[in-house]
Design a protein around this motif. Sequence first.
Motif, PDB file in Angstrom:
ATOM      1  N   MET A   1      46.451  -9.818  26.824  1.00  0.00           N
ATOM      2  CA  MET A   1      45.761  -8.687  27.711  1.00  0.00           C
ATOM      3  C   MET A   1      46.715  -8.501  29.090  1.00  0.00           C
ATOM      4  SD  MET A   1      42.018  -8.422  29.201  1.00  0.00           S
ATOM      5  CE  MET A   1      41.166  -7.912  27.418  1.00  0.00           C
ATOM      6  N   THR A   2      46.895  -7.187  29.210  1.00  0.00           N
ATOM      7  CA  THR A   2      47.790  -7.000  30.372  1.00  0.00           C
ATOM      8  C   THR A   2      47.038  -7.107  31.665  1.00  0.00           C
ATOM      9  OG1 THR A   2      47.592  -4.595  30.323  1.00  0.00           O
ATOM     10  CG2 THR A   2      49.495  -5.570  29.139  1.00  0.00           C
ATOM     11  N   ALA A   3      47.444  -7.265  32.711  1.00  0.00           N
ATOM     12  CA  ALA A   3      46.763  -7.050  34.085  1.00  0.00           C
ATOM     13  C   ALA A   3      46.287  -5.853  34.300  1.00  0.00           C
ATOM     14  CB  ALA A   3      47.885  -7.438  35.213  1.00  0.00           C
ATOM     15  N   ALA A   4      46.753  -4.539  33.640  1.00  0.00           N
ATOM     16  CA  ALA A   4      46.149  -3.255  33.878  1.00  0.00           C
ATOM     17  C   ALA A   4      45.005  -3.200  32.889  1.00  0.00           C
ATOM     18  CB  ALA A   4      47.110  -2.382  33.662  1.00  0.00           C
ATOM     19  N   GLN A   5      44.966  -3.751  31.945  1.00  0.00           N
ATOM     20  CA  GLN A   5      43.691  -3.815  30.658  1.00  0.00           C
ATOM     21  C   GLN A   5      42.665  -4.749  31.401  1.00  0.00           C
ATOM     22  OE1 GLN A   5      46.182  -5.183  27.354  1.00  0.00           O
ATOM     23  NE2 GLN A   5      46.330  -3.150  26.662  1.00  0.00           N
ATOM     24  N   GLY A   6      43.153  -5.925  31.768  1.00  0.00           N
ATOM     25  CA  GLY A   6      41.750  -6.730  32.130  1.00  0.00           C
ATOM     26  C   GLY A   6      41.599  -6.869  33.531  1.00  0.00           C
ATOM     27  N   ALA A  34      53.805   5.505  40.279  1.00  0.00           N
ATOM     28  CA  ALA A  34      55.014   4.640  39.781  1.00  0.00           C
ATOM     29  C   ALA A  34      55.011   3.407  40.098  1.00  0.00           C
ATOM     30  CB  ALA A  34      56.429   5.451  40.222  1.00  0.00           C
ATOM     31  N   ILE A  35      54.679   2.769  41.369  1.00  0.00           N
ATOM     32  CA  ILE A  35      54.549   1.421  41.682  1.00  0.00           C
ATOM     33  C   ILE A  35      53.594   0.782  40.747  1.00  0.00           C
ATOM     34  CG2 ILE A  35      53.880  -0.109  43.484  1.00  0.00           C
ATOM     35  CD1 ILE A  35      55.054   2.068  45.543  1.00  0.00           C
ATOM     36  N   ALA A  36      52.139   1.351  40.547  1.00  0.00           N
ATOM     37  CA  ALA A  36      51.305   0.603  39.857  1.00  0.00           C
ATOM     38  C   ALA A  36      51.984   0.595  38.259  1.00  0.00           C
ATOM     39  CB  ALA A  36      50.036   1.720  39.542  1.00  0.00           C
ATOM     40  N   ASP A  37      52.499   1.686  37.573  1.00  0.00           N
ATOM     41  CA  ASP A  37      53.046   1.305  36.437  1.00  0.00           C
ATOM     42  C   ASP A  37      53.991   0.351  36.379  1.00  0.00           C
ATOM     43  OD1 ASP A  37      53.326   2.705  33.848  1.00  0.00           O
ATOM     44  OD2 ASP A  37      55.492   3.010  34.330  1.00  0.00           O
ATOM     45  N   SER A  38      55.010   0.343  37.330  1.00  0.00           N
ATOM     46  CA  SER A  38      55.944  -0.796  37.277  1.00  0.00           C
ATOM     47  C   SER A  38      55.470  -2.259  37.284  1.00  0.00           C
ATOM     48  CB  SER A  38      56.868  -0.637  38.506  1.00  0.00           C
ATOM     49  OG  SER A  38      57.934  -1.615  38.409  1.00  0.00           O
ATOM     50  N   ASP A  40      52.292  -2.869  36.475  1.00  0.00           N
ATOM     51  CA  ASP A  40      50.950  -3.065  35.471  1.00  0.00           C
ATOM     52  C   ASP A  40      49.784  -3.034  36.194  1.00  0.00           C
ATOM     53  OD1 ASP A  40      50.144  -3.039  32.944  1.00  0.00           O
ATOM     54  OD2 ASP A  40      50.310  -5.057  32.800  1.00  0.00           O
ATOM     55  N   LEU A  41      49.694  -2.405  37.339  1.00  0.00           N
ATOM     56  CA  LEU A  41      48.099  -2.462  38.203  1.00  0.00           C
ATOM     57  C   LEU A  41      47.219  -1.362  37.632  1.00  0.00           C
ATOM     58  CD1 LEU A  41      50.040  -3.076  41.369  1.00  0.00           C
ATOM     59  CD2 LEU A  41      49.063  -4.552  40.092  1.00  0.00           C
ATOM     60  N   LEU A  42      46.108  -1.538  37.922  1.00  0.00           N
ATOM     61  CA  LEU A  42      45.056  -0.693  37.728  1.00  0.00           C
ATOM     62  C   LEU A  42      44.866  -0.221  39.410  1.00  0.00           C
ATOM     63  CD1 LEU A  42      42.370  -1.960  35.632  1.00  0.00           C
ATOM     64  CD2 LEU A  42      43.472   0.088  35.169  1.00  0.00           C
ATOM     65  N   LEU A  43      45.293   1.088  39.485  1.00  0.00           N
ATOM     66  CA  LEU A  43      45.335   1.473  41.039  1.00  0.00           C
ATOM     67  C   LEU A  43      44.659   2.802  41.160  1.00  0.00           C
ATOM     68  CD1 LEU A  43      46.557   0.920  43.836  1.00  0.00           C
ATOM     69  CD2 LEU A  43      48.570   2.232  43.264  1.00  0.00           C
ATOM     70  N   ASP A  44      43.840   3.007  42.083  1.00  0.00           N
ATOM     71  CA  ASP A  44      42.846   4.144  42.583  1.00  0.00           C
ATOM     72  C   ASP A  44      43.274   4.508  43.704  1.00  0.00           C
ATOM     73  OD1 ASP A  44      41.230   6.235  42.046  1.00  0.00           O
ATOM     74  OD2 ASP A  44      39.552   5.048  43.053  1.00  0.00           O
TER      75      ASP A  44
END
Length: 248
Positions: A1-6, A34-38, A40-44
């Motif tokens: 599970m990635t950071a963005a998923q969990g 782009a930073i969130a994608d790089s 692997d973050l869940l960013l709102d």
Amino acid sequence: MTAAQGGRMTRVALVGDRAPHIRAHGHIPPLLAAIADSDDLLLDTYWVATCDVDEGTLKEFDAIWLVPGSPYRDESGAVEAARIARVHGIPFLGTCGGFQHALLEFARHECGFPDIGHAENTPWAEEHLIVPLACSLMAWEGVVHVQSGSLAEGVLGTDLITGRYQCAYGLSSTYRDVLQQHGMRWSGVDGDGEVRIAELPDHPFFLATLFQPELSEGDESAQAITVALVRAAVAHKESRPVPVGPSA
């Protein structure tokens, strides 16, 4: 599970009066995405108009970016956003007008100048902290010397960068020393020694730049400021207690 998923969502408030003609407002959301994608973050990212700033709501964000676009519709809201970030230890970035209003907040609430003004907003005020620059920096690029050992130097990884500006107002030299005596650090100056970066050393992450790093496309040093804000927001989020849901 990635950071963005969990992981839990990291929430960044963009405080300012969003407008299609302001270049920075179009650049900031994709830059953060782009930073969130790089990373692997869940960013709102959530826009908060200056007239809607509320302490109870804003202090729940993991970072506050007081974005360009002054004069703001509500000066008091912009100043309040900087105050909330400062007193609650929330990672803060102020760029261009955000820089100006972060200094205005500090002067009013920490330095004993409750009525000091911004010459663009209140030209009739008896005292002005933010005044017209001797030479306008509209559509201008200039070298910034970064102070050794500062947060800015640690973020940028260099002692010299080129800043891109869209402004005509800056800090009055009359009040430079008193703000510094109360804890504000001048961590970046131009070739004439005029303040271009300010920070609060006793805060987890409080950085303000008169230039606009969000407009420095392709300049990794300048954009490192935005990366640092996001990572400070993640650290702030992780320091919060994990919400406890209802019992099954």
